[in-house]
Design an enzyme around this catalytic site. Sequence first.
Site, short mmCIF file in Angstrom:
data_model
loop_
_atom_site.label_atom_id
_atom_site.label_comp_id
_atom_site.label_asym_id
_atom_site.label_seq_id
_atom_site.Cartn_x
_atom_site.Cartn_y
_atom_site.Cartn_z
N LYS A 1 15.27 -11.25 0.48
CA LYS A 1 15.89 -10.13 0.12
C LYS A 1 15.91 -8.97 1.12
CE LYS A 1 13.82 -11.25 -4.32
NZ LYS A 1 12.85 -10.73 -5.58
N GLU B 1 19.29 -4.23 -14.54
CA GLU B 1 19.05 -4.89 -16.03
C GLU B 1 20.64 -5.27 -16.33
OE1 GLU B 1 16.86 -6.30 -17.96
OE2 GLU B 1 15.50 -5.72 -16.41
N SER B 2 21.15 -6.45 -16.51
CA SER B 2 22.70 -6.81 -16.64
C SER B 2 22.95 -6.07 -17.93
CB SER B 2 22.63 -8.23 -16.97
OG SER B 2 21.56 -8.84 -17.80
N CYS C 1 23.19 -16.95 -10.36
CA CYS C 1 22.42 -15.89 -11.39
C CYS C 1 23.45 -15.71 -12.85
CB CYS C 1 22.36 -14.64 -10.81
SG CYS C 1 21.37 -13.60 -12.01
N VAL D 1 18.58 -9.19 -9.17
CA VAL D 1 19.94 -8.91 -9.53
C VAL D 1 20.59 -9.21 -10.65
CG1 VAL D 1 20.54 -9.58 -7.18
CG2 VAL D 1 20.45 -11.37 -8.64
N1 LIG Z 1 16.26 -8.88 -17.19
C1 LIG Z 1 17.17 -8.82 -15.94
C2 LIG Z 1 16.90 -10.40 -15.25
C3 LIG Z 1 17.63 -10.84 -13.90
C4 LIG Z 1 17.21 -12.03 -13.11
O1 LIG Z 1 16.16 -12.48 -13.71
N2 LIG Z 1 17.71 -12.05 -12.03
C5 LIG Z 1 17.21 -13.01 -11.21
C6 LIG Z 1 18.27 -14.21 -10.71
S1 LIG Z 1 19.22 -14.92 -11.95
C7 LIG Z 1 16.51 -12.52 -10.07
O2 LIG Z 1 16.93 -11.50 -9.51
N3 LIG Z 1 15.27 -13.14 -9.39
C8 LIG Z 1 14.68 -12.61 -8.26
C9 LIG Z 1 13.21 -12.37 -8.21
O3 LIG Z 1 12.78 -12.53 -9.53
O4 LIG Z 1 12.52 -12.43 -7.54
C10 LIG Z 1 18.65 -8.58 -16.00
O5 LIG Z 1 19.24 -8.89 -17.29
O6 LIG Z 1 19.25 -8.11 -15.39
#
Ligand SMILES: N[C@@H](CCC(=O)N[C@@H](CS)C(=O)NCC(=O)O)C(=O)O
Length: 225
Positions: free
Chosen positions: A40, A69-70, A13, A53
């Site tokens: 998950k 939120e990162s 990620c 994540v």
């Molecule tokens: N806007 C979120 C995006 C985080 C994101 O898209 N994470 C992805 C992995 S890179 C995730 O957890 N995806 C799992 C899902 O959507 O089910 C951030 O900035 O934290």
Amino acid sequence: MAPPLKLISHKLCPYVQRAVIALAEKGVPFERIDIDLANKPDWFLKISPLGKVPVLTVATDRGEVALFESNVICEYIEETQAGAKLHPEDALQRAEHRAWMEFGSAILGDLWGLETTTDAATFESKRQAIAAKFARVEAALGAGPFFAGERFSLVDAVFAPIFRYFDVFDEFTDLAVFKDTPKLRKWRAELAKRPSVKAAVGADYPQLLCAFLARHNAHLLQLAA
Ligand SMILES: N[C@@H](CCC(=O)N[C@@H](CS)C(=O)NCC(=O)O)C(=O)O
């Protein structure tokens, strides 16, 4: 004593990598827990409102608080942890940096499309979208070596994981998205050398990304010479 910060992560990620790089730049100890996003765990779904994540859990006297939120996580790290400052002092410059961090997220949206599509036309439109966004970033770059000069910032933490994708993609084909962006090429090379950036993923990152592309039957794989 266990570190009070835990980062719920995934090995590929790019949003997780932002937080890992920020923590490393500040020298903050934390526990990293990589989960399987295809399966998950229940404990994760309970603390992650969007099921995504990264999540940073912070031990407090009212129990563990889960941040999601990162960019919010990066801001919290910047505000609470000692060590190098990763944002400019000046409010206007800080706001500009936050805007470029958001721009980095928009590029990641295009990258997701590029790496998961099976379709040549969609692939080409995502490739062009990334090239156009890189041209905008090129115009915002100064003399380097980092986004804002000598000092590494959160914008660098956001763009390093973006550039990392191309280290793997370059093995298949030249997507020509850095063709007209000499400053971006230099910045990419500088970030690739940074210890915090290198350590944000495991040695198996290229293999895992290739396996991800294969699982999606990605058009990108068809371009291999
Ligand atoms: N806007 C979120 C995006 C985080 C994101 O898209 N994470 C992805 C992995 S890179 C995730 O957890 N995806 C799992 C899902 O959507 O089910 C951030 O900035 O934290």
